[in-house]
Design a protein around this motif. Structure first.
Motif, PDB file in Angstrom:
ATOM      1  N   HIS A   1      42.301  37.631  44.020  1.00 33.10           N
ATOM      2  CA  HIS A   1      42.033  39.310  43.864  1.00 33.10           C
ATOM      3  C   HIS A   1      41.616  40.351  44.573  1.00 33.10           C
ATOM      4  O   HIS A   1      40.265  40.505  44.063  1.00 33.10           O
ATOM      5  CB  HIS A   1      41.961  39.152  42.156  1.00 33.10           C
ATOM      6  CG  HIS A   1      42.739  38.489  41.202  1.00 33.10           C
ATOM      7  ND1 HIS A   1      44.312  38.507  41.131  1.00 33.10           N
ATOM      8  CD2 HIS A   1      43.134  37.317  40.705  1.00 33.10           C
ATOM      9  CE1 HIS A   1      44.726  37.556  40.139  1.00 33.10           C
ATOM     10  NE2 HIS A   1      43.473  36.745  40.156  1.00 33.10           N
TER      11      HIS A   1
ATOM     12  N   ASP B   1      44.030  44.002  35.024  1.00 32.39           N
ATOM     13  CA  ASP B   1      43.777  42.163  34.357  1.00 32.39           C
ATOM     14  C   ASP B   1      42.953  41.875  34.247  1.00 32.39           C
ATOM     15  O   ASP B   1      41.526  42.116  34.674  1.00 32.39           O
ATOM     16  CB  ASP B   1      44.966  41.059  35.693  1.00 32.39           C
ATOM     17  CG  ASP B   1      46.231  41.575  34.991  1.00 32.39           C
ATOM     18  OD1 ASP B   1      46.883  42.268  34.968  1.00 32.39           O
ATOM     19  OD2 ASP B   1      46.718  41.748  36.704  1.00 32.39           O
TER      20      ASP B   1
ATOM     21  N   SER C   1      39.736  43.351  43.018  1.00 32.04           N
ATOM     22  CA  SER C   1      38.957  43.074  41.106  1.00 32.04           C
ATOM     23  C   SER C   1      37.341  43.451  41.711  1.00 32.04           C
ATOM     24  O   SER C   1      36.952  43.685  42.574  1.00 32.04           O
ATOM     25  CB  SER C   1      39.400  41.769  41.422  1.00 32.04           C
ATOM     26  OG  SER C   1      38.837  40.981  42.161  1.00 32.04           O
TER      27      SER C   1
ATOM     28  N   ALA D   1      41.862  44.203  38.729  1.00 31.36           N
ATOM     29  CA  ALA D   1      41.280  43.369  37.773  1.00 31.36           C
ATOM     30  C   ALA D   1      39.582  42.736  37.600  1.00 31.36           C
ATOM     31  O   ALA D   1      39.262  43.508  38.247  1.00 31.36           O
ATOM     32  CB  ALA D   1      41.731  41.546  37.529  1.00 31.36           C
TER      33      ALA D   1
END
Length: 289
Positions: free
Chosen positions: A24, A7, A27, A49
């Motif tokens: 997240h 993402d 990430s 992400a």
């Protein structure tokens, strides 16, 4: 090769980036991308992400306040190389930035991304270790400042945690009678440092009154050459004395930690390191006069 799916989020502020990191946990932060994107392509990292912080203006720029130079973590290598402030008061840093990669890399890559990645073949970690830089990190428990000796923890490992954001680097400005320089044995294709040496020298009347010398590319994290520094201080800054001091660069090094790869064996790196140390010290001593 293709990166794994992830993402994408663009943060407009440090606070928003911190919030996205907390939402997240698996990430990664994306700044210039020159360190992260290749790792994604070879699947050495598979974050859920990417959080793009590349447009946060508060993380850019170079300023000088008293004896401290403040550099935003998103400041590019090209900006470092062309900075009049750095060219005068932290010459080794602007010099090293100008040696990184090619113009495309220098115009996109950032100082924060470079040092947070902590590749042992990078130029800037050794320079910042030599100059006694401090790193300002924003995290869940607030802001903290970490010195270079504690910031670089090992091979591609730093004090920046999973929920942290490196916001700026602070470098002591050179004063009268001080000079700094960077010299490296560069790989001809990548321009990475097979060996990189940074030196800051203080002198008075031809005598060394202070010295800081650090190396990159030799061991997993940038390392100060304490034996070289001790050999320099109090002595004359002549060609002979600099060469003698530089020859002590291997003293105190753990042979098991010296890096060897397809570009240069550990033995070769250790054998020629003194050449680049001598060149950096000579240039810094000349600028200190």
């Amino acid at each position: 090769m293709y990166a794994p799916e992830f993402d994408y989020h663009r943060a407009g502020s440090v606070a928003e980036a911190a919030e996205l990191l907390s939402k997240h946990p698996d990430s990664k932060l994306l700044a210039g991308g020159h360190s992260l994107i290749p790792i994604l392509k070879v699947r050495l990292a598979s974050p859920s992400a990417l959080i793009d912080i590349g447009r946060i203006d508060s993380l850019r720029g170079i300023s000088s306040d008293g004896g401290t130079i403040r550099i935003g973590s998103l400041t590019t290598h090209a900006e470092l190389a062309s900075s009049e402030v750095l060219n005068v008061a932290a010459t080794a840093l602007s010099e090293a930035a100008g040696m990184i990669g090619d113009p495309a890399v220098r115009n996109r890559g950032t100082i924060g991304g470079n040092v947070a990645h902590a590749d042992p073949a990078s130029d800037l970690p050794a320079v910042l270790a030599c100059l006694g830089a401090e790193f300002v990190i924003s995290g869940p428990e607030g802001e903290r400042t970490v010195g270079a000796s504690d910031f670089f923890e090992g091979l591609m490992t730093t004090a920046v945690g999973e929920q942290d954001i490196l916001t700026r680097i602070e470098v002591p400005a050179s004063g009268p009678g001080e000079g700094s320089a960077y010299a490296k044995f560069a790989h001809p294709a990548s321009r990475y440092a097979v060996i990189g040496a940074a030196a800051r020298i203080a002198s008075s009347g031809g005598t060394c009154t202070g010295a800081s010398v650090a190396l990159g590319g030799l061991v997993p994290a940038p390392v100060r050459a304490g034996a070289v520094e001790q050999a320099l201080v109090g002595g004359p800054l002549t060609e002979e004395s600099i060469a003698a001091a530089s020859s002590a660069v291997a003293d105190g090094l753990d042979d098991d930690e010296v890096l060897g790869d397809v570009y240069a064996s550990a033995g070769y790196r250790k054998a020629v390191a003194h050449i680049w140390v001598r060149r950096a010290i000579t240039a810094a001593a000349g600028r200190s006069g």
